[in-house]
Design a protein around this motif. Structure first.
Motif, PDB file in Angstrom:
ATOM      1  N   LEU A 224       0.804  -1.174   0.054  1.00  8.73           N
ATOM      2  CA  LEU A 224       0.014  -0.032   0.003  1.00  8.73           C
ATOM      3  C   LEU A 224       0.757   1.275   0.213  1.00  8.73           C
TER       4      LEU A 224
ATOM      5  N   GLU B  47     -12.287  -1.898  -8.838  1.00 10.31           N
ATOM      6  CA  GLU B  47     -11.442  -2.412  -8.093  1.00 10.31           C
ATOM      7  C   GLU B  47     -10.244  -1.788  -7.752  1.00 10.31           C
TER       8      GLU B  47
ATOM      9  N   ASN C 228     -11.568   0.885  -5.182  1.00 14.46           N
ATOM     10  CA  ASN C 228     -11.599   0.355  -3.642  1.00 14.46           C
ATOM     11  C   ASN C 228     -10.211   0.373  -3.191  1.00 14.46           C
ATOM     12  N   LEU C 229      -9.237   0.002  -3.960  1.00 15.08           N
ATOM     13  CA  LEU C 229      -7.831  -0.284  -3.336  1.00 15.08           C
ATOM     14  C   LEU C 229      -7.466   1.094  -2.820  1.00 15.08           C
TER      15      LEU C 229
ATOM     16  N   GLU D   3      -9.247   3.760  -1.954  1.00 14.66           N
ATOM     17  CA  GLU D   3     -10.021   3.898  -0.759  1.00 14.66           C
ATOM     18  C   GLU D   3      -9.329   3.330   0.547  1.00 14.66           C
ATOM     19  N   ARG D   4      -9.082   1.941   0.308  1.00 17.02           N
ATOM     20  CA  ARG D   4      -8.523   1.305   1.379  1.00 17.02           C
ATOM     21  C   ARG D   4      -7.033   1.905   2.108  1.00 17.02           C
ATOM     22  N   LYS D   5      -6.235   2.410   0.922  1.00 16.94           N
ATOM     23  CA  LYS D   5      -5.035   3.074   1.167  1.00 16.94           C
ATOM     24  C   LYS D   5      -5.352   4.219   2.002  1.00 16.94           C
ATOM     25  N   GLN D   6      -6.365   5.102   1.481  1.00 18.06           N
ATOM     26  CA  GLN D   6      -6.386   6.242   2.001  1.00 18.06           C
ATOM     27  C   GLN D   6      -7.104   6.313   3.587  1.00 18.06           C
ATOM     28  N   ILE D   7      -7.916   5.144   3.814  1.00 19.51           N
ATOM     29  CA  ILE D   7      -8.522   4.833   5.099  1.00 19.51           C
ATOM     30  C   ILE D   7      -7.266   4.585   6.124  1.00 19.51           C
ATOM     31  N   ILE D   8      -6.316   3.675   5.628  1.00 19.76           N
ATOM     32  CA  ILE D   8      -5.289   3.206   6.505  1.00 19.76           C
ATOM     33  C   ILE D   8      -4.450   4.411   6.695  1.00 19.76           C
ATOM     34  N   GLU D   9      -4.211   5.178   5.520  1.00 22.25           N
ATOM     35  CA  GLU D   9      -3.262   6.394   5.956  1.00 22.25           C
ATOM     36  C   GLU D   9      -3.965   7.441   6.921  1.00 22.25           C
TER      37      GLU D   9
ATOM     38  N   GLU E  65      -5.982   6.664   9.309  1.00 20.29           N
ATOM     39  CA  GLU E  65      -5.960   6.302  10.913  1.00 20.29           C
ATOM     40  C   GLU E  65      -4.510   6.332  11.251  1.00 20.29           C
TER      41      GLU E  65
END
Length: 366
Positions: free
Chosen positions: A33, A122, A125-126, A128-134, A136
């Motif tokens: 990521l 897809e 979504n990837l 989005e997942r990266k931005q959510i983790i960043e 957090e």
């Protein structure tokens, strides 16, 4: 040229498309990521391989400021396009194309259009997942930093109070000794050195108390525009020495805010002096003041080297400085942080594209 119609050829195309979806899922599941470029390149290559006439096709992915291509991008082209959305907002796109000289729009299969939409979804979504983790991770770092600064503020306040008493004694007894040695010039000179050192130390203590929010402040509703203009004007000689241009802008002629005018001047001084120090010759420093419904926002930007990520969490700590020994006490930004905290405001920094730093100060209208 039209699309294939034979059952055997259609079956081969379905196998290519399913293989592409499998590969894309694998790339995303096993991606790093923090470095998505290899993943995007692999997805583009896999998508190109799944197209009917893959040897003549090209794939172009636009992801923010990044462009990833597979195959030779053509000037005159026929293509299909699918948007990449992140949290339902446009982020980029994927394009599949052929040479317009050889093919027309009918060359694209219905399944290829659906494949393109699926891959775009897809990728969205990837990201989005990266931005959510960043977010957090950033929130966690901010909370940890706030806790460290709070503890540091308490320790600093205690140190400041402990130092005030002996410094007052040093100054008081030095004054008494000056009366006793009034005819001894050498002794008087030594006593002056002692007193100057004590006064300097007292100023350091005062700055420490600013950081820990222990300094009293006199809050008044004032027009901050002339205060900021005057602070900038006092620094004109500093700008001239390096040939710098300071661009000062207000979104309203009069901006009223409840602040301590002296402390606001200190904030402007410290940040602009830092900007001057780190700016290259003939650079530009921007100071923008924006009056908004619930807050006043100041942006102070320079064109220097910027703040490296590895030290960004420490710059507001007392005595932390990147300047050479003798050129900075490391208290400027910690003082600004303390003043902003006492005004219930915030201070943040970010990159100034293409280079430099932007400090953003937010003063709530309380």
């Amino acid at each position: 040229m039209g699309a294939l119609v034979s059952t055997e050829d259609q079956l081969k195309e379905r196998i290519k498309e399913l293989t592409c979806l499998y590969n894309v899922s694998s790339y995303i599941a096993n991606c790093n990521l923090y470095d998505l470029d290899p993943t995007f390149k692999a997805i583009a290559a896999s998508l190109k391989a799944a197209i009917l006439y893959n040897e003549e096709a090209f794939v172009e992915m636009k992801l923010g400021d990044t462009v990833v291509c597979a195959g030779q991008r053509l000037k005159d082209q026929v293509f299909i396009l699918s948007a990449i959305k992140v949290f339902n907002l446009p982020f980029g796109s994927i394009k599949i194309g052929y040479s317009k000289e050889k093919y027309n729009q009918n060359v694209f299969l219905t399944e290829e259009k659906q494949l393109l939409k699926t891959v775009a979804s897809e990728i969205g979504n990837l990201i989005e997942r990266k931005q959510i983790i960043e977010k957090e991770e950033l929130r966690k770092r901010q909370m940890e930093r706030a806790d460290r600064l709070a503890i540091l503020g308490e320790i600093t306040a205690g140190i400041a109070h402990e130092l005030n008493t002996p410094l007052a004694s040093i100054l008081g007894f030095s004054e008494l000794l000056k009366e006793r040695f009034i005819n001894d010039n050498n002794a008087l000179q030594d006593l002056d050195k002692i007193m100057n050192s004590a006064i300097f130390s007292r100023e350091v203590v005062k700055k420490l108390m600013f950081f820990s929010c222990e300094m009293p402040h006199h809050m008044q509703l004032v027009n901050i525009n002339p205060i900021i203009i005057e602070a900038i004007n006092l620094l004109k000689p500093n700008f001239s020495k390096k040939g710098l241009e300071c661009r000062l802008a207000f979104n309203e002629d009069d901006i009223f805010l409840r602040v301590d005018a002296i402390q606001l001047t200190q904030v402007i001084f410290n940040l602009v002096i830092n900007a001057i120090y780190f700016s290259p010759k003939n650079g530009i420093i921007d100071v923008n003041v924006s009056n908004q419904p619930k807050e006043v926002v100041l942006h102070i930007s320079d064109e220097g080297k910027g703040i490296p990520k590895e030290i960004s969490e420490h710059i507001f700590n007392p005595f932390y400085t990147t300047k050479p020994v003798g050129e900075g006490s490391g208290l400027g930004l910690s003082v600004v942080h303390g003043i902003m905290k006492s005004h219930r405001g915030t201070i943040k920094h970010s990159f100034n594209k293409p280079k430099g730093t932007v400090f953003t100060l937010t003063f709530p209208k309380i």
